[in-house]
Structures are given as C-alpha cells and as structure tokens.
Scaffold this motif. Structure first.
Motif, PDB file in Angstrom:
ATOM      1  N   THR A 164       1.316 -10.589   7.607  1.00 44.64           N
ATOM      2  CA  THR A 164       2.605 -10.074   7.149  1.00 44.64           C
ATOM      3  C   THR A 164       2.849  -8.656   7.665  1.00 44.64           C
ATOM      4  O   THR A 164       3.777  -7.978   7.235  1.00 44.64           O
ATOM      5  CB  THR A 164       2.663 -10.048   5.611  1.00 44.64           C
ATOM      6  N   GLY A 165       1.999  -8.214   8.585  1.00 47.81           N
ATOM      7  CA  GLY A 165       2.051  -6.820   9.037  1.00 47.81           C
ATOM      8  C   GLY A 165       1.169  -5.932   8.193  1.00 47.81           C
ATOM      9  O   GLY A 165       1.259  -4.703   8.274  1.00 47.81           O
ATOM     10  N   GLY A 166       0.279  -6.527   7.401  1.00 46.24           N
ATOM     11  CA  GLY A 166      -0.533  -5.753   6.478  1.00 46.24           C
ATOM     12  C   GLY A 166      -1.512  -4.809   7.129  1.00 46.24           C
ATOM     13  O   GLY A 166      -1.777  -3.730   6.601  1.00 46.24           O
ATOM     14  N   THR A 167      -2.062  -5.184   8.284  1.00 43.67           N
ATOM     15  CA  THR A 167      -2.986  -4.284   8.971  1.00 43.67           C
ATOM     16  C   THR A 167      -2.271  -3.013   9.396  1.00 43.67           C
ATOM     17  O   THR A 167      -2.776  -1.898   9.223  1.00 43.67           O
ATOM     18  CB  THR A 167      -3.607  -4.976  10.192  1.00 43.67           C
ATOM     19  N   SER A 168      -1.075  -3.172   9.940  1.00 43.37           N
ATOM     20  CA  SER A 168      -0.280  -2.004  10.331  1.00 43.37           C
ATOM     21  C   SER A 168       0.049  -1.139   9.125  1.00 43.37           C
ATOM     22  O   SER A 168      -0.041   0.092   9.172  1.00 43.37           O
ATOM     23  CB  SER A 168       1.009  -2.455  11.023  1.00 43.37           C
ATOM     24  N   LEU A 169       0.419  -1.794   8.018  1.00 44.63           N
ATOM     25  CA  LEU A 169       0.772  -1.042   6.828  1.00 44.63           C
ATOM     26  C   LEU A 169      -0.449  -0.377   6.197  1.00 44.63           C
ATOM     27  O   LEU A 169      -0.342   0.722   5.658  1.00 44.63           O
ATOM     28  CB  LEU A 169       1.459  -1.962   5.823  1.00 44.63           C
ATOM     29  N   ALA A 170      -1.612  -1.032   6.252  1.00 40.70           N
ATOM     30  CA  ALA A 170      -2.813  -0.409   5.720  1.00 40.70           C
ATOM     31  C   ALA A 170      -3.152   0.864   6.494  1.00 40.70           C
ATOM     32  O   ALA A 170      -3.513   1.887   5.905  1.00 40.70           O
ATOM     33  CB  ALA A 170      -3.981  -1.394   5.774  1.00 40.70           C
ATOM     34  N   LEU A 171      -3.018   0.817   7.807  1.00 41.01           N
ATOM     35  CA  LEU A 171      -3.270   2.015   8.615  1.00 41.01           C
ATOM     36  C   LEU A 171      -2.216   3.087   8.344  1.00 41.01           C
ATOM     37  O   LEU A 171      -2.521   4.281   8.323  1.00 41.01           O
ATOM     38  CB  LEU A 171      -3.278   1.641  10.096  1.00 41.01           C
ATOM     39  N   THR A 172      -0.980   2.656   8.139  1.00 40.78           N
ATOM     40  CA  THR A 172       0.077   3.611   7.797  1.00 40.78           C
ATOM     41  C   THR A 172      -0.205   4.246   6.446  1.00 40.78           C
ATOM     42  O   THR A 172      -0.052   5.465   6.273  1.00 40.78           O
ATOM     43  CB  THR A 172       1.435   2.897   7.766  1.00 40.78           C
ATOM     44  N   LEU A 173      -0.637   3.443   5.475  1.00 41.19           N
ATOM     45  CA  LEU A 173      -0.972   3.975   4.166  1.00 41.19           C
ATOM     46  C   LEU A 173      -2.141   4.951   4.269  1.00 41.19           C
ATOM     47  O   LEU A 173      -2.139   6.000   3.614  1.00 41.19           O
ATOM     48  CB  LEU A 173      -1.315   2.825   3.223  1.00 41.19           C
ATOM     49  N   ALA A 218       7.244  -5.264 -14.032  1.00 41.34           N
ATOM     50  CA  ALA A 218       7.039  -3.825 -13.830  1.00 41.34           C
ATOM     51  C   ALA A 218       5.730  -3.535 -13.125  1.00 41.34           C
ATOM     52  O   ALA A 218       5.535  -2.422 -12.623  1.00 41.34           O
ATOM     53  CB  ALA A 218       7.075  -3.112 -15.178  1.00 41.34           C
ATOM     54  N   ALA A 219       4.827  -4.524 -13.067  1.00 42.27           N
ATOM     55  CA  ALA A 219       3.552  -4.319 -12.385  1.00 42.27           C
ATOM     56  C   ALA A 219       3.719  -4.209 -10.881  1.00 42.27           C
ATOM     57  O   ALA A 219       2.803  -3.769 -10.181  1.00 42.27           O
ATOM     58  CB  ALA A 219       2.591  -5.459 -12.716  1.00 42.27           C
ATOM     59  N   VAL A 220       4.875  -4.628 -10.343  1.00 42.27           N
ATOM     60  CA  VAL A 220       5.177  -4.495  -8.908  1.00 42.27           C
ATOM     61  C   VAL A 220       6.458  -3.664  -8.790  1.00 42.27           C
ATOM     62  O   VAL A 220       7.556  -4.205  -8.668  1.00 42.27           O
ATOM     63  CB  VAL A 220       5.356  -5.866  -8.233  1.00 42.27           C
ATOM     64  N   PRO A 221       6.345  -2.341  -8.845  1.00 37.21           N
ATOM     65  CA  PRO A 221       7.543  -1.498  -8.838  1.00 37.21           C
ATOM     66  C   PRO A 221       8.310  -1.528  -7.523  1.00 37.21           C
ATOM     67  O   PRO A 221       9.504  -1.240  -7.494  1.00 37.21           O
ATOM     68  CB  PRO A 221       6.994  -0.098  -9.123  1.00 37.21           C
ATOM     69  N   PHE A 222       7.632  -1.853  -6.443  1.00 31.48           N
ATOM     70  CA  PHE A 222       8.319  -1.968  -5.157  1.00 31.48           C
ATOM     71  C   PHE A 222       7.523  -2.897  -4.258  1.00 31.48           C
ATOM     72  O   PHE A 222       6.310  -3.023  -4.373  1.00 31.48           O
ATOM     73  CB  PHE A 222       8.513  -0.600  -4.488  1.00 31.48           C
ATOM     74  N   PHE A 223       8.242  -3.596  -3.376  1.00 35.20           N
ATOM     75  CA  PHE A 223       7.618  -4.462  -2.392  1.00 35.20           C
ATOM     76  C   PHE A 223       8.536  -4.494  -1.188  1.00 35.20           C
ATOM     77  O   PHE A 223       9.585  -3.839  -1.164  1.00 35.20           O
ATOM     78  CB  PHE A 223       7.373  -5.876  -2.956  1.00 35.20           C
ATOM     79  N   GLY A 224       8.149  -5.215  -0.158  1.00 29.76           N
ATOM     80  CA  GLY A 224       8.963  -5.242   1.042  1.00 29.76           C
ATOM     81  C   GLY A 224       8.867  -6.565   1.758  1.00 29.76           C
ATOM     82  O   GLY A 224       8.160  -7.476   1.326  1.00 29.76           O
ATOM     83  N   LEU A 225       9.597  -6.648   2.851  1.00 28.39           N
ATOM     84  CA  LEU A 225       9.598  -7.819   3.712  1.00 28.39           C
ATOM     85  C   LEU A 225       9.166  -7.400   5.106  1.00 28.39           C
ATOM     86  O   LEU A 225       9.551  -6.325   5.586  1.00 28.39           O
ATOM     87  CB  LEU A 225      10.983  -8.462   3.768  1.00 28.39           C
ATOM     88  N   THR A 226       8.392  -8.246   5.754  1.00 25.95           N
ATOM     89  CA  THR A 226       7.964  -7.954   7.123  1.00 25.95           C
ATOM     90  C   THR A 226       9.156  -7.737   8.026  1.00 25.95           C
ATOM     91  O   THR A 226       9.112  -6.918   8.951  1.00 25.95           O
ATOM     92  CB  THR A 226       7.101  -9.117   7.659  1.00 25.95           C
ATOM     93  N   GLU A 227      10.224  -8.437   7.754  1.00 24.58           N
ATOM     94  CA  GLU A 227      11.412  -8.357   8.601  1.00 24.58           C
ATOM     95  C   GLU A 227      12.156  -7.030   8.460  1.00 24.58           C
ATOM     96  O   GLU A 227      13.074  -6.750   9.229  1.00 24.58           O
ATOM     97  CB  GLU A 227      12.359  -9.519   8.252  1.00 24.58           C
TER      98      GLU A 227
END
Length: 327
Positions: A52-61, A243-252
C-alpha cells in the motif's frame, strides 16, 4: 468615610505582601518535583499493510521522527538506547523478532529488565497492537492507529509482482504453477492452502484485529486460521471509523496522507517541492502490471478473493469524503 480608607489601606498592605511573596518565590530554586519532564506525545501505531506504499511511508515517518529528535529503540537489544526521553519509536519490520507474540513479550518487559517506553511503533502489525504502547506507558493519552488503504485489485496485483521479484519465494513452492497472474488468481480461489495465507482480504484482516495476517520469518509461513467473512469486515469498518483511528489515507492520494501525518506529529506544514522531497519512495516495482491488462476471468477471480477488502475500501473512501478529506 473611615471604613473605605481602612479597606484601601488593607488592600495596599495585602498587595505588598503578595508581591513580596512572589519575589521570594521567584528567588527560590526549583526542586526536582517542580522540574517535571515535558508530556510525552500521544502514542501511535502505524499499521503497514503490504503493498500500500507502507515501506515508503515508514521511511517518511522515520524522517519525521528524526526531525522531532525522537530516539529509536531496537527492541530486544540488551543495551539501553542513548538519547533523550522526549519520544521513543521502534520499527517491527524487518527483523528476526517479527513473530508478534515474541515481539510483544520482549517489548512489554524490555531486554535485561529495562522498560521500553514506546511512543511510536510501525510495522506489519494488526489492530490491537496498541496494548503494547498502553502497557509500557500508562497514565497518558490512549494509543491510536493510522494506516493507508489501497484499491484491492491494484494491491493484490502488486503483491503478486512482489512475489515474482522475490522468487524463489516460499509461496511458489506451494504453488509452482503460479508463475502467471492467471494461475495465481485461480490458486487463491481454488480452496487450497493458498487461500489461508496473507493474500486473502489482507486489509480487512489487519484492521479487524482477527487472525492477523501471517508474516514471513526466515522463510517460514504461519498460516492464518480465519477466513475473512462479513463479520470480520464489519469489525474492520467499525475500527476504521472509531476514535482509535483519528486519521488514515489512501495510496492513491499519498500527499494528503503525509500532510495529516505531519499535523498529528506537530510538525510545521511543508508546501510544494519541499513536501514532495519529504516523501521517501521505496520498494516500488520497476515495471507495472496494469490491472486493466488482466483478462476478464482473472480480474473476476482476483476481485472475488478480495471481496471484503473491496467493501472496506469503498467504505474508507466514503468515510474520507464524509470527513471532508480530513481523516
């Protein structure tokens, strides 16, 4: 007339006494009790769903946490990590301790008896992993989750391509005919062991907290016992909307998600080219197998195998729209 004058005199004397007391207080050195550390951040678990692009986002985080001067903790290490106690983060993937039960046990106690005060955790985890952060640092804001979802057809096609790049993958030994996307799609749906692995409705499985998807550790597979059904889907939807997921996103729409991530961490907003430069891209396939290029039958089989994820993804898009894209 005497009473008002007496009141005025008393007011002057009281003010002088308070001022003198304040001066003495300012001159008094702070004690250890007064010198309290700053409050720790709200704990966050980033659920990295495969492809889902998680590797890129993990490095960004990781880069964002570096900007916060946040200390990395290598869970399971014997030596305490140096650095400040403002915030501590850990990445649960990749690594030899990827078995979740071992990971939770080690992190909850810490190696050599030390406490692991985690504030941020990322990796191939499932909904429910917040119990770790809540246990290690009680009496603070409850831990929350964030994740990124992807169009299920595009995600499973990308996952297949990753398997081909990782060949000889252990999965291919179970399905030697899966060298084509058509055979792969048929194998997921034919009732063999392949349907019980992490290829079936992964996004629903992760967010539901049920039968978390099996990861690969030293080329071993642990099978997922539960198949995703409508009840699991409802739990995933309820968790995503809670409320346990205050924000999320889409790969797109990764830029929008990165902005939400920055805001949650309390980082100043970045604009234009700077924002693009802050997004680290990794683990992307060099060549694309377009979902549009699939045969009708293969497309049908893949969508059937991801039926719960299709519903979850559509729900996520509606939820984002209802929140004005600010989820």
């Amino acid at each position: 007339m005497r009473a008002p004058r007496c009141l005025l005199l008393l007011s002057v004397l009281l003010y002088a006494a308070l001022a003198a007391g304040a001066a003495r207080a300012d001159a008094t050195p702070l004690t250890e009790a007064d010198d309290e550390p700053p409050p720790r951040p709200q704990p966050l678990v980033f659920l990295h769903i495969p492809k889902t692009g998680g590797t890129s986002l993990a490095l960004t985080l990781q880069r964002f946490l570096g900007e916060l001067n946040c200390t990395r903790d290598a869970l399971g290490d014997d030596d305490p990590q140096p650095g400040n106690e403002t915030c501590v983060w850990a990445h649960a993937f990749p690594g030899k301790d990827h078995d979740e039960r071992l990971f939770l046990a080690r992190a909850a106690v810490g190696a050599a008896g030390r406490n692991v005060k985690l504030d941020y955790l990322m990796g191939h985890l499932h909904f429910g992993s917040c119990i770790l952060l809540n246990a290690t640092l009680p009496k603070r804001a409850p831990c929350v989750y964030t994740t990124v979802l992807r169009d299920p057809l595009a995600r499973i096609v990308s996952h297949y391509r990753w398997l081909m790049r990782a060949a000889p993958h252990v999965l291919l030994r179970r399905c030697p005919e899966c060298t084509t996307i058509d055979a792969f799609a048929a194998a997921i749906n034919n009732g063999t062991m392949i349907t019980r692995l992490y290829l079936e409705n992964t996004q629903t499985r992760v967010l539901s907290g049920d039968g978390f998807w099996a990861s690969i550790t030293n080329n071993r597979l642990r099978d997922v016992a539960l198949h995703a059904d409508s009840e699991m889907l409802e739990r995933a939807k309820a968790n995503l909307a809670s409320a346990a997921v205050p924000f999320f996103g889409l790969t797109e729409d990764m830029p929008a998600y990165v902005r939400r991530l920055r805001a949650f961490l309390g980082l100043p907003p970045a604009a234009g080219a700077e924002a693009a430069a802050r997004m680290v891209v990794a683990n992307a396939a060099p060549d694309a197998l377009s979902a549009e290029a699939l045969s009708p039958r293969t497309r049908e089989l893949l969508l059937e195998s991801q039926a719960q994820d299709v519903h979850l993804y559509e729900f996520a898009k509606r939820l984002l729209a209802a929140r004005g894209g600010a989820a």
